[in-house]
Design a protein around this motif. Structure first.
Motif, PDB file in Angstrom:
ATOM      1  N   ASN A   1     -11.214  -6.948   6.155  1.00 23.50           N
ATOM      2  CA  ASN A   1     -12.303  -7.239   5.230  1.00 23.50           C
ATOM      3  C   ASN A   1     -13.648  -7.003   5.891  1.00 23.50           C
ATOM      4  OD1 ASN A   1     -11.654  -7.796   2.661  1.00 23.50           O
ATOM      5  ND2 ASN A   1     -11.065  -9.919   3.057  1.00 23.50           N
TER       6      ASN A   1
ATOM      7  N   ARG B   1      -0.438  -8.146  -6.391  1.00 23.72           N
ATOM      8  CA  ARG B   1      -0.352  -6.702  -6.161  1.00 23.72           C
ATOM      9  C   ARG B   1       1.082  -6.203  -6.334  1.00 23.72           C
ATOM     10  NH1 ARG B   1      -4.676  -4.025  -6.728  1.00 23.72           N
ATOM     11  NH2 ARG B   1      -3.900  -2.331  -5.454  1.00 23.72           N
TER      12      ARG B   1
ATOM     13  N   ARG C   1      -5.825   5.428   2.505  1.00 24.33           N
ATOM     14  CA  ARG C   1      -4.834   4.428   2.156  1.00 24.33           C
ATOM     15  C   ARG C   1      -3.857   4.148   3.306  1.00 24.33           C
ATOM     16  NH1 ARG C   1      -2.517   6.339  -2.359  1.00 24.33           N
ATOM     17  NH2 ARG C   1      -4.552   6.862  -3.230  1.00 24.33           N
TER      18      ARG C   1
ATOM     19  N   TYR D   1     -14.921   1.594   1.380  1.00 22.27           N
ATOM     20  CA  TYR D   1     -13.740   2.267   0.892  1.00 22.27           C
ATOM     21  C   TYR D   1     -13.448   1.855  -0.556  1.00 22.27           C
ATOM     22  CZ  TYR D   1      -8.861   3.138  -0.047  1.00 22.27           C
ATOM     23  OH  TYR D   1      -7.709   3.523  -0.657  1.00 22.27           O
ATOM     24  N   ASP D   2     -13.693   0.604  -0.867  1.00 24.31           N
ATOM     25  CA  ASP D   2     -13.488   0.173  -2.248  1.00 24.31           C
ATOM     26  C   ASP D   2     -14.326   1.015  -3.204  1.00 24.31           C
ATOM     27  OD1 ASP D   2     -11.681  -1.710  -1.496  1.00 24.31           O
ATOM     28  OD2 ASP D   2     -13.086  -3.381  -1.482  1.00 24.31           O
TER      29      ASP D   2
ATOM     30  N   ARG E   1     -14.197  -1.542   4.757  1.00 17.07           N
ATOM     31  CA  ARG E   1     -13.344  -1.845   3.620  1.00 17.07           C
ATOM     32  C   ARG E   1     -14.137  -1.845   2.327  1.00 17.07           C
ATOM     33  NH1 ARG E   1      -8.651  -4.826   2.608  1.00 17.07           N
ATOM     34  NH2 ARG E   1      -8.384  -4.887   0.363  1.00 17.07           N
ATOM     35  N   LYS E   2     -15.315  -2.415   2.416  1.00 19.78           N
ATOM     36  CA  LYS E   2     -16.190  -2.469   1.239  1.00 19.78           C
ATOM     37  C   LYS E   2     -16.568  -1.074   0.767  1.00 19.78           C
ATOM     38  CE  LYS E   2     -19.056  -6.429   0.305  1.00 19.78           C
ATOM     39  NZ  LYS E   2     -20.258  -7.195   0.709  1.00 19.78           N
TER      40      LYS E   2
ATOM     41  N   ARG F   1       0.831  -1.213   0.000  1.00 21.38           N
ATOM     42  CA  ARG F   1       0.000   0.000   0.000  1.00 21.38           C
ATOM     43  C   ARG F   1       0.857   1.251   0.000  1.00 21.38           C
ATOM     44  NH1 ARG F   1      -3.330  -2.819   3.330  1.00 21.38           N
ATOM     45  NH2 ARG F   1      -2.389  -1.859   5.146  1.00 21.38           N
TER      46      ARG F   1
ATOM     47  N   ASP G   1      -8.532  10.174  -0.183  1.00 20.68           N
ATOM     48  CA  ASP G   1      -8.119   8.843  -0.614  1.00 20.68           C
ATOM     49  C   ASP G   1      -6.747   8.500  -0.031  1.00 20.68           C
ATOM     50  OD1 ASP G   1      -8.329   6.438  -2.107  1.00 20.68           O
ATOM     51  OD2 ASP G   1      -6.984   7.284  -3.615  1.00 20.68           O
TER      52      ASP G   1
ATOM     53  N   LYS H   1     -12.758   4.355  -4.621  1.00 27.16           N
ATOM     54  CA  LYS H   1     -11.908   4.355  -5.807  1.00 27.16           C
ATOM     55  C   LYS H   1     -12.687   4.765  -7.061  1.00 27.16           C
ATOM     56  CE  LYS H   1      -9.245   0.720  -3.727  1.00 27.16           C
ATOM     57  NZ  LYS H   1      -9.196  -0.729  -3.589  1.00 27.16           N
ATOM     58  N   TYR H   2     -13.931   4.309  -7.144  1.00 23.72           N
ATOM     59  CA  TYR H   2     -14.739   4.673  -8.301  1.00 23.72           C
ATOM     60  C   TYR H   2     -15.053   6.155  -8.298  1.00 23.72           C
ATOM     61  CZ  TYR H   2     -15.180  -0.236  -9.197  1.00 23.72           C
ATOM     62  OH  TYR H   2     -14.906  -1.533  -9.475  1.00 23.72           O
TER      63      TYR H   2
END
Ligand SMILES: [Mn+2]
Ligand SMILES: [Mn+2]
Lengths: 227, 268, 227, 227, 227, 227, 227, 268
Positions: C188, A97, C182, C195-196, C192-193, A36, C178, C199-200
């Motif tokens: 998980n 990664r 990071r 946060y994913d 986390r979900k 990361r 962002d 990115k979009y």
């Protein structure tokens, strides 16, 4: 041997296995942390000001890769060398990664595709399974595909930053990559799915190049020579 | 010790004769349920066809022709709904609700789509229901008029529930998104912005209702948000391009990269 | 104590617990209603006409937050102060929603990231668990991420409304956010979900900025200086 | 017949069925390989230098189609002629792919829409189910739609290569195709989904044409000559 | 405070939380191991020869409970005392198991229902939440229900071992327990599900008693006196 | 090395891998067929007439195991010896099945628990991973658990066939097995799930013994001595 | 009417709907509490001493049914009379329970099957939907089936208590019930599932009767006197 | 630059006229599919009713009466199957297989149940198919006899696939289990042991096939094992009880504790 003795033996086996997995998980966690950090360094190239000092960013990333090598070195000591595939799932994700990160650094430095050998060297591991902890071919390819998606984003952002030559070079690079992948007979597996994403990246970059050329922004000598 | 064979003395046993009447009642209910399921299936198919037909308005010169063809298709659907109403005469609508709810939702989707095309507004639940009052003269056989539901005397009334209405409208948004894409392609510069405004209102309406509605409604919110995002992207592109050149020259100017990538999700 | 007496006692405990949950649910319901009202006020900034009077909208939202404070004040009285986590699930969702709303108001007012302290103050609660009803760190972060997604929508719509400067400022803000995320070592989990999803949002806003710059619509003095 | 005999019979049938499917899968695999080769040949038209020798590329593709015919001829021998739909799923995907490739070749050669009869002839199969291994109507239409998406890419890339006439011709072609599809009552099936994608292709191509026309780039002799 | 500083702080919080959970998990694991050992001791009462020395088995179990107390003492040190419910899920399962074991020992010793106070004492914990690490009421009840199912098994096996009086005593005990639970207003939660299982245990034991009485095997003085 | 060359190399690797998997699948398929045949032989012990000639059935099964050894011998040649875990998933299921069959034969012959060594010998494989194709410990345990469930069925059917002694012996055997498994610290994995099923088998068999003893059908000298 | 107004209207409808459901749930909860009290009274007939004063237990239950009538009377006021099926799911379960209790009381009093009319009267509701809050036919039948299962338990326990005549009468009753149900064309619905359970009850009771008759225990004066 | 409106010149465009014929072909196929789905649904309902009726054989004196009533119900089902065959005349059966497979499976379940009751054996696939030959005289309108499928001239033939047969037989085992429970309750001491033997044979047959069959078959294996376990438990109980007293005195003696607990799972 009585049933009880037998099961005591078995418990010994099982505990050992669980301990190994626990150890692996710990190393993988710190490896993910370093990954990361490298990502943070490299993603700053998308910033408007990020194009100026790509070399210094790559240098910084290269330094951090020495930490990666240490962690992977540590990882290798956690399990018997010939049981790589028994525990593969634990490090598979992070290995893809860091492969992506290595591929990205190499691309930024030289605009060329990293080879499996180079990745292995950057990560301090082997290419051939027989020689030790190695980089599985599917994991190498997965890492390369993650980079492709990063490059399509880079093409967009380099236009935003006024760099009109880069998208054309990225376009040529990605096209070559796409032809390469078309040689492969991929099954219906995770890799195939990732590859399907590549098609969108190709299209996306082509549209960026289109936008540039219709506005006459592609008068970069290199491209002109191609025509 | 065993009692005599039960089948031989049905008439003499009060338990058995009671069960004989239970049998009749249960069979009758089941048959009605099955008939309603079939009607619902027919309604769904015909409503979907109507929606498909209505999408042609963005590509043909004579909108009114399409609308009237849709109207006659919808009349056919309403005839089926009158058959449902007939089945429900004197019954509690909710007892059989699960049998016909899919069809009714699809009908709401179709009729609200037609209404939007004609009036650029959202058809209300009252308007939907007002078209589902069926006069007795439609059917020749004279039934006992005391069994008629509320409404004008001699009329048969079907009431769409608010939830079915909501679910139909939620699906409508997918069709509106599709229509936006189509109309941009046909040089219609106003419709996308009207659709954007309209969809945003519906979206705000649904987010006002939030999770107070039934679960099925919340489930559709994700797709609705996707549709809105696509239409907003479209408007954005038109605006950006519009700044480049005189507005009156704009035509056929649209593509959405985001939409291009996940078009498949939007299909409702 | 007879078995019957024992179970009567137990029934007392259980009823009390259920009563508490029932009370909490009721307060949470009205709190959700108020949250939806604030959302309706703030969402109107997406309308073409909505950019004119952001200040008045924020003012209106600020007023409604006093109702939020009342409801939360009410909520606090419904259960023993040190059993926060026992009933956490009941208000977790709505607390994330109002945190998002507070963060959105603060952003609209000052284009800065609300701190956990500020949110706590706006909601009339604490930051430290020891001091009373508090804002859990995960809930704070979740609220911030909801806002990020709202901002990506705002970037698109501000272009539609002819405001070309805002997307650039949003882009810078989201990039900083962002980078912040990071740094976190997210497991998980639901966070986390979420946060994913960020990115979009980042990618989406970058495309807006790209579209603007390729058309020379970014000649806002601030940006020019960056190049 | 005893129960055991009955199950032996059925087991015999099932084994035979599995063997057939295994055989079919093998032929389909080599067919896919050939399809990828044809694709590689044809996709090079997207390259800046690719427009020069479209005829030679088409010739090369036509040659490869004779291999396709051989493979399909092989495929036909693997199952009873009247059980086409029993095994349809196995070759459906690849049949749509080669239909697309045939349609693309024909378009590149003559800028016209291949008919179902022509595709059948190129692939060495039938149009009518009764006459033998045939081309299903949905598969024909799916292949045509894949080509539409390829053409939108071609329109973009021909501008990049300085060919400004082609996008206009593609636009007219795709519009006619779109009108055709709008006549069909498509159900909510895979074909409908693919058709929805066509709309984006139409728009994309029209955007290219628009870009050309506002810049006065459509007055180029090449195009004029084509009309 | 910069965004980066803020997020660094937050990362500190999150890491601390994860460390606590890791520590708790480790202690819980050894606690589970001890629980399994006690179970092995107590389950030997189901063996034909097991009825002879119930007292000595109980003694052995009592000894092992001192290990349980040590582990739980250890567990208490792993997290702030007033955040019991924050981490409750981690030890909930094992706490129900050891409660069951404590209840079973007490039943075997005295054929009476263990109280919550007694369980707390055996485990070295509290009954009142305010006083420290405590036994939640639902967990106590769950433990009791697990024992009920063990007793139905015991009723079956005591017949096999020729002890015909025990099933009758178990039947009376279980019936009283059932009446007790019927006083509770259970919601649709895990406890309710477990309680539904109790009905089968009641029925099962009644059938054992029936089998004995129809064969005149219940002529044990104790029972006779009841009639 | 050009990108094309590189990908050609890679395609070589991938094809080889796929060929290996294809080969393994084929051998596994015939192995499964043989396993089903052994099962058919052994399952006939459940038939009323099946108890008479258990020895001859075991003999027949032993013969078929030589076919199993051949197939596994074949399997070993299909992949490099040290990549066992890479392809483990392909044969894991069938290996557990044949382990079960071996354990069942040994039980029927001698009413004792097969050891891992014996299974390995029957299957013609190794116990130690280092020595070659081996029987993983989890797979051995899984096979044993499948047998436990078959034995509970056998206990029921032997009563139907008038053999009242067998259920008692099975009961003692299964209890010992259960104690053995309780020594293991199983994670939440497939093995744990299977083990949970064992508890039902234990209970089921205990009830069969109960049914026999309450009717005085257990007058087997051995049991009488226990009382 | 504007879209906003439309949604306000609908929101009004949904809120009203939720309020109704909330009200119904509250009444249903107290109704369940009363049902559990009646059950506790009636289930004491299973106790060895419970057969003596069945009449007094029935009397006590009858008193409690007046509370049931009050609660149901309350329930009726909570929703529009003609929307019974809209909210049916809320009270369906408890209505089946109280129907069972009414059927059980009537059986204990007169050993006859309660009619739907009688249940309706005991509960203070209607038989015909048109006349008001009514007892659905499926719910009536479900209640009767719950009683059947209770009677099979009663048959077992009356033997334990030395009442040998009751099982015979229960057997005759249940057989008639079974014949009745066999006349119905049940779909694959909850009722069908419950009805499948009836068969087990029939068998269970017949087994009890068999046990009694082969031991000559059906000639006992007590039973004779009952007839 | 835009081409003329496409709707106005359908006839002049070869593309559009080709699509006109595509439209006809697709609509025709879709309509046929829908008709087959409806037939399948009717077949399912009527077959389920037949099975329910057949369960009465364990409780009525006149078995033959029930069987003949079932036969006439099955005749009705076969009439529907002949309509399917009519629809499939000249078509590839597998093209529409998904539309009618649920109905056919349920029919196999019903007809194999009737066959077992009458013959105590498993109906073969050939026997199933031999009842699905329909003579032309059943239908008055004279169609072109050259379109007839294989079979006797003038006859219409429907072929059940081995997979549908297998799936129907798999479901049959659930009904056999239910019948076992019923027959024990009616003093029939032989049927349970016959059923046990028969079910065991079917079980061994299925485990011989194992996972070589299609996925749907493997999925049903678990339920089949459950049913077998219940019947084996029943036989066990009869035997245990039977050992207590002379066999001829046995009647109405059955309960299975295991079955009591999980009776709900067995409902197929
Ligand atoms: Mn729709
Ligand atoms: Mn069935």
């Amino acid at each position: 041997m009585s049933v009880t003795d037998m099961f005591s033996n078995i418990q010994g086996f099982l505990s050992a296995d669980q301990d190994i997995r626990e150890d692996i998980r710990k190393v993988v966690q710190v490896l993910e942390q370093t990954a990361r950090e490298i990502l943070t360094v490299l993603q700053s190239v998308h910033q408007p000001s990020g194009f100026k000092d790509i070399p210094s960013k790559c240098l910084r990333a290269r330094e951090l890769f020495s930490t990666v090598r240490n962690h992977i070195g540590d990882l290798k000591t956690k399990f018997p060398v010939d049981q790589y595939y028994r525990f593969h799932e634990h490090w598979r994700f992070v290995l893809q990664r860091v492969t992506f990160l290595a591929a990205f650094v190499v691309y930024l430095e030289s605009e060329s595709l990293v080879t499996r050998e180079e990745v292995a060297q950057i990560l301090g591991i082997e290419v051939d399974r027989e020689k030790g902890f190695h980089l599985d071919i599917e994991d190498y390819l997965a890492g390369v595909l993650i980079m492709a998606s990063e490059l399509s984003r880079l093409a967009v952002n380099s236009v935003t930053s006024g760099d009109y030559g880069r998208p054309l070079r990225i376009s040529r690079f990605i096209n070559e990559l796409d032809s390469g992948f078309r040689l492969l007979n991929l099954k219906n597996d995770p890799l195939r799915k990732r590859y399907d994403g590549l098609k969108y990246d190709v299209k996306k970059i082509e549209e960026v190049v289109y936008d540039l050329s219709i506005r006459g922004l592609t008068k970069d000598p290199e491209t002109a020579g191609d025509k | 010790l065993r009692m005599g064979d039960p089948a031989s003395d049905v008439s003499s046993s009060p338990v058995l004769s009671a069960f004989k009447t239970f049998q009749l009642e249960l069979d009758c209910k089941h048959d009605k349920y099955e008939r309603l399921v079939k009607l619902s299936r027919d309604i769904t198919i015909e409503s979907k066809r109507t929606i498909f037909l209505l999408h042609r308005v963005t590509s043909v010169p004579n909108v009114e022709e399409v609308l009237s063809e849709a109207e006659s298709k919808l009349d056919g659907v309403r005839l089926k709904i009158s058959q449902i109403a007939e089945e429900l005469r004197g019954e509690d609508l909710f007892q059989f609700h699960r049998a016909f709810t899919p069809g009714i939702q699809e009908y709401v989707e179709a009729v609200s789509f037609q209404h939007f095309i004609r009036n650029r507004s959202l058809i209300t639940l009252e308007e939907v229901n007002s078209k589902l009052v069926f006069l007795k003269e439609d059917r020749t056989e004279a039934k006992d008029s005391s069994a008629v539901q509320q409404g004008a005397p001699g009329a048969l009334v079907f009431q769409v529930t608010p939830t079915d209405y909501l679910l139909g409208v939620a699906d409508l948004t997918g069709e509106l998104m599709r229509m936006c894409i189509n109309s941009v392609g046909n040089g219609d510069m106003d419709t996308p912005f009207q659709l954007g405004q309209f969809l945003r209102e519906i979206h705000d309406g649904f987010s006002y209702i939030g999770n107070t509605g039934p679960y099925e409604v919340s489930k559709k919110l994700y797709t609705l948000k996707q549709s809105l995002a696509k239409v907003e992207d479209a408007c954005y592109t038109l605006r950006v391009r519009g700044s480049e050149i005189p507005r009156h020259m704009l035509a056929d100017v649209f593509t959405s990269r985001a939409a291009l990538i996940d078009t498949e999700d939007g299909v409702a």
